[in-house]
Design a protein around this motif. Structure first.
Motif, PDB file in Angstrom:
ATOM      1  N   MET A   1       8.047 -16.780 -36.966  1.00 40.07           N
ATOM      2  CA  MET A   1       7.773 -18.194 -36.914  1.00 40.07           C
ATOM      3  C   MET A   1       6.801 -18.735 -37.816  1.00 40.07           C
ATOM      4  SD  MET A   1       8.495 -21.244 -35.710  1.00 40.07           S
ATOM      5  CE  MET A   1       9.037 -21.671 -33.994  1.00 40.07           C
ATOM      6  N   LEU A   2       5.884 -17.982 -37.909  1.00 37.25           N
ATOM      7  CA  LEU A   2       4.734 -18.238 -39.176  1.00 37.25           C
ATOM      8  C   LEU A   2       5.339 -18.091 -40.468  1.00 37.25           C
ATOM      9  CD1 LEU A   2       1.443 -16.920 -37.501  1.00 37.25           C
ATOM     10  CD2 LEU A   2       2.031 -19.160 -37.706  1.00 37.25           C
TER      11      LEU A   2
ATOM     12  N   HIS B   1      -3.928 -27.543 -42.734  1.00 38.20           N
ATOM     13  CA  HIS B   1      -3.977 -27.857 -41.036  1.00 38.20           C
ATOM     14  C   HIS B   1      -3.340 -26.882 -40.202  1.00 38.20           C
ATOM     15  CE1 HIS B   1      -2.547 -30.348 -37.668  1.00 38.20           C
ATOM     16  NE2 HIS B   1      -3.748 -30.794 -37.769  1.00 38.20           N
ATOM     17  N   TRP B   2      -2.050 -26.321 -41.021  1.00 36.29           N
ATOM     18  CA  TRP B   2      -1.292 -25.569 -39.752  1.00 36.29           C
ATOM     19  C   TRP B   2      -2.122 -24.304 -39.794  1.00 36.29           C
ATOM     20  CZ3 TRP B   2       1.642 -25.112 -35.922  1.00 36.29           C
ATOM     21  CH2 TRP B   2       2.108 -23.616 -35.756  1.00 36.29           C
ATOM     22  N   GLU B   3      -2.573 -23.686 -41.050  1.00 36.04           N
ATOM     23  CA  GLU B   3      -3.467 -22.323 -40.945  1.00 36.04           C
ATOM     24  C   GLU B   3      -4.594 -22.460 -39.947  1.00 36.04           C
ATOM     25  OE1 GLU B   3      -4.115 -21.432 -44.939  1.00 36.04           O
ATOM     26  OE2 GLU B   3      -1.934 -20.950 -45.387  1.00 36.04           O
ATOM     27  N   LEU B   4      -5.348 -23.758 -40.212  1.00 34.96           N
ATOM     28  CA  LEU B   4      -6.512 -23.733 -39.180  1.00 34.96           C
ATOM     29  C   LEU B   4      -5.999 -23.849 -37.802  1.00 34.96           C
ATOM     30  CD1 LEU B   4      -8.508 -26.459 -41.111  1.00 34.96           C
ATOM     31  CD2 LEU B   4      -9.285 -23.979 -40.813  1.00 34.96           C
TER      32      LEU B   4
ATOM     33  N   SER C   1      -3.160 -22.639 -36.494  1.00 31.06           N
ATOM     34  CA  SER C   1      -2.688 -21.140 -36.039  1.00 31.06           C
ATOM     35  C   SER C   1      -3.928 -20.313 -35.586  1.00 31.06           C
ATOM     36  CB  SER C   1      -1.997 -20.761 -37.050  1.00 31.06           C
ATOM     37  OG  SER C   1      -0.684 -21.291 -37.357  1.00 31.06           O
ATOM     38  N   LYS C   2      -5.068 -20.516 -36.341  1.00 28.90           N
ATOM     39  CA  LYS C   2      -6.090 -19.652 -36.067  1.00 28.90           C
ATOM     40  C   LYS C   2      -6.818 -19.947 -34.641  1.00 28.90           C
ATOM     41  CE  LYS C   2      -7.567 -18.519 -40.755  1.00 28.90           C
ATOM     42  NZ  LYS C   2      -8.426 -18.538 -41.727  1.00 28.90           N
ATOM     43  N   ALA C   3      -7.153 -21.250 -34.394  1.00 29.85           N
ATOM     44  CA  ALA C   3      -7.514 -21.751 -33.160  1.00 29.85           C
ATOM     45  C   ALA C   3      -6.658 -21.394 -31.995  1.00 29.85           C
ATOM     46  CB  ALA C   3      -7.695 -23.213 -33.237  1.00 29.85           C
ATOM     47  N   ILE C   4      -5.342 -21.503 -32.150  1.00 24.35           N
ATOM     48  CA  ILE C   4      -4.272 -21.045 -31.157  1.00 24.35           C
ATOM     49  C   ILE C   4      -4.467 -19.788 -30.635  1.00 24.35           C
ATOM     50  CG2 ILE C   4      -1.862 -21.119 -30.441  1.00 24.35           C
ATOM     51  CD1 ILE C   4      -1.282 -23.696 -32.335  1.00 24.35           C
ATOM     52  N   ASP C   5      -4.522 -19.029 -31.770  1.00 24.33           N
ATOM     53  CA  ASP C   5      -4.504 -17.394 -31.647  1.00 24.33           C
ATOM     54  C   ASP C   5      -5.926 -17.026 -31.147  1.00 24.33           C
ATOM     55  OD1 ASP C   5      -2.053 -17.190 -32.485  1.00 24.33           O
ATOM     56  OD2 ASP C   5      -2.462 -16.845 -34.574  1.00 24.33           O
TER      57      ASP C   5
ATOM     58  N   PHE D   1      -1.035 -27.265 -30.064  1.00 27.68           N
ATOM     59  CA  PHE D   1       0.330 -27.393 -30.376  1.00 27.68           C
ATOM     60  C   PHE D   1       0.656 -28.751 -30.694  1.00 27.68           C
ATOM     61  CE2 PHE D   1       4.716 -26.515 -30.230  1.00 27.68           C
ATOM     62  CZ  PHE D   1       5.002 -25.735 -31.337  1.00 27.68           C
ATOM     63  N   ALA D   2       0.510 -29.425 -29.744  1.00 24.95           N
ATOM     64  CA  ALA D   2       0.761 -30.819 -29.768  1.00 24.95           C
ATOM     65  C   ALA D   2       0.129 -31.720 -31.029  1.00 24.95           C
ATOM     66  CB  ALA D   2       0.413 -31.680 -28.094  1.00 24.95           C
ATOM     67  N   ASN D   3      -0.750 -31.377 -31.103  1.00 20.56           N
ATOM     68  CA  ASN D   3      -1.135 -31.918 -32.388  1.00 20.56           C
ATOM     69  C   ASN D   3      -0.475 -31.500 -33.668  1.00 20.56           C
ATOM     70  OD1 ASN D   3      -3.410 -31.084 -34.987  1.00 20.56           O
ATOM     71  ND2 ASN D   3      -4.050 -33.084 -33.971  1.00 20.56           N
ATOM     72  N   ALA D   4      -0.124 -30.164 -33.921  1.00 18.02           N
ATOM     73  CA  ALA D   4       0.774 -29.694 -34.715  1.00 18.02           C
ATOM     74  C   ALA D   4       2.033 -30.438 -34.834  1.00 18.02           C
ATOM     75  CB  ALA D   4       0.802 -28.273 -34.693  1.00 18.02           C
ATOM     76  N   LEU D   5       2.672 -30.617 -33.734  1.00 18.69           N
ATOM     77  CA  LEU D   5       3.865 -31.444 -33.673  1.00 18.69           C
ATOM     78  C   LEU D   5       3.929 -32.784 -34.279  1.00 18.69           C
ATOM     79  CD1 LEU D   5       5.415 -30.216 -30.217  1.00 18.69           C
ATOM     80  CD2 LEU D   5       6.225 -29.643 -32.287  1.00 18.69           C
ATOM     81  N   TYR D   6       2.813 -33.518 -33.870  1.00 19.87           N
ATOM     82  CA  TYR D   6       2.380 -34.597 -34.216  1.00 19.87           C
ATOM     83  C   TYR D   6       2.213 -35.068 -35.770  1.00 19.87           C
ATOM     84  CZ  TYR D   6       0.964 -39.542 -34.739  1.00 19.87           C
ATOM     85  OH  TYR D   6       0.671 -40.812 -35.292  1.00 19.87           O
ATOM     86  N   THR D   7       1.359 -33.986 -36.192  1.00 16.05           N
ATOM     87  CA  THR D   7       0.860 -33.919 -37.584  1.00 16.05           C
ATOM     88  C   THR D   7       2.080 -33.611 -38.434  1.00 16.05           C
ATOM     89  OG1 THR D   7      -1.202 -33.397 -36.854  1.00 16.05           O
ATOM     90  CG2 THR D   7      -0.652 -33.120 -39.212  1.00 16.05           C
TER      91      THR D   7
END
Length: 187
Positions: A35-36, A65-68, A70-74, A99-105
């Motif tokens: 996925m990544l 944004h996604w990389e940051l 992803s690190k926070a999710i992991d 993840f909701a933030n990632a979807l909206y962003t």
């Protein structure tokens, strides 16, 4: 001899069980890595084919944004840095909010680079916000959006706020017809 055979069988069973657990973990990691990789490839494509510098900058910002996120999710310890919600949330809820933030962003960036206009933004937001966790995230981050008043992002946030209000007040279960925005000149 019988005792030796029983011991060997127990060792084999333990080894097989350990291999199955390891195989499951490897499979989960491979799926997440895939996925990544797909997202990374999409971002690279956006960066390479951006028609303007602004689009390239937005694609680069989306990647960061996604990389940051992803690190926070992991990593729960890093996720605590992004815990700016009005009420305390569990580790699981924090990951869901990220993840909701990632979807909206992602939706926001699609709009910003011109992949679609406001009408399509609202249609897609209407689908995303059917999920109760995404709605919880939205309400939990309301105070954060207050700091961006007067920006394009704030205007889109107000569209989402209006959409959610319309969805809550709707007399129909047909959520896909609620919140049609007025056509704008840009669409």
């Amino acid at each position: 001899m019988v005792t030796q055979n029983a011991g060997i069988r127990r060792l084999r069973s333990a080894a097989v069980g350990g291999l199955l657990v390891a195989a499951g973990a490897v499979t989960a990691m491979a799926a997440q890595r895939h996925m990544l990789d797909v997202l990374r490839a999409r971002l690279e494509h956006l960066e390479q084919h951006a028609p303007t510098q602004r689009h390239a900058n937005l694609a680069s910002q989306q990647r960061q944004h996604w990389e940051l996120l992803s690190k926070a999710i992991d990593d729960p310890e890093l996720a605590e840095v992004l815990d700016l919600y009005e009420t305390p949330v569990t580790e699981q809820k924090r990951r869901q909010y990220l993840f909701a933030n990632a979807l909206y962003t992602n939706l926001l960036f699609y709009y910003r680079i011109g992949n679609f206009g406001r009408e399509e933004f609202v249609r897609r937001a209407r689908g995303i916000f059917q999920n109760p966790i995404v709605r919880e995230y939205w309400y939990a981050t309301r105070h954060q959006r207050d700091s961006i008043a007067g920006t394009e992002e704030a205007e889109l946030g107000k569209l989402v706020d209006e959409l959610l209000l319309q969805l809550e007040e709707a007399d129909t279960d047909e959520w896909w017809v609620v919140g049609e925005p007025e056509p704008l000149e840009e669409d």
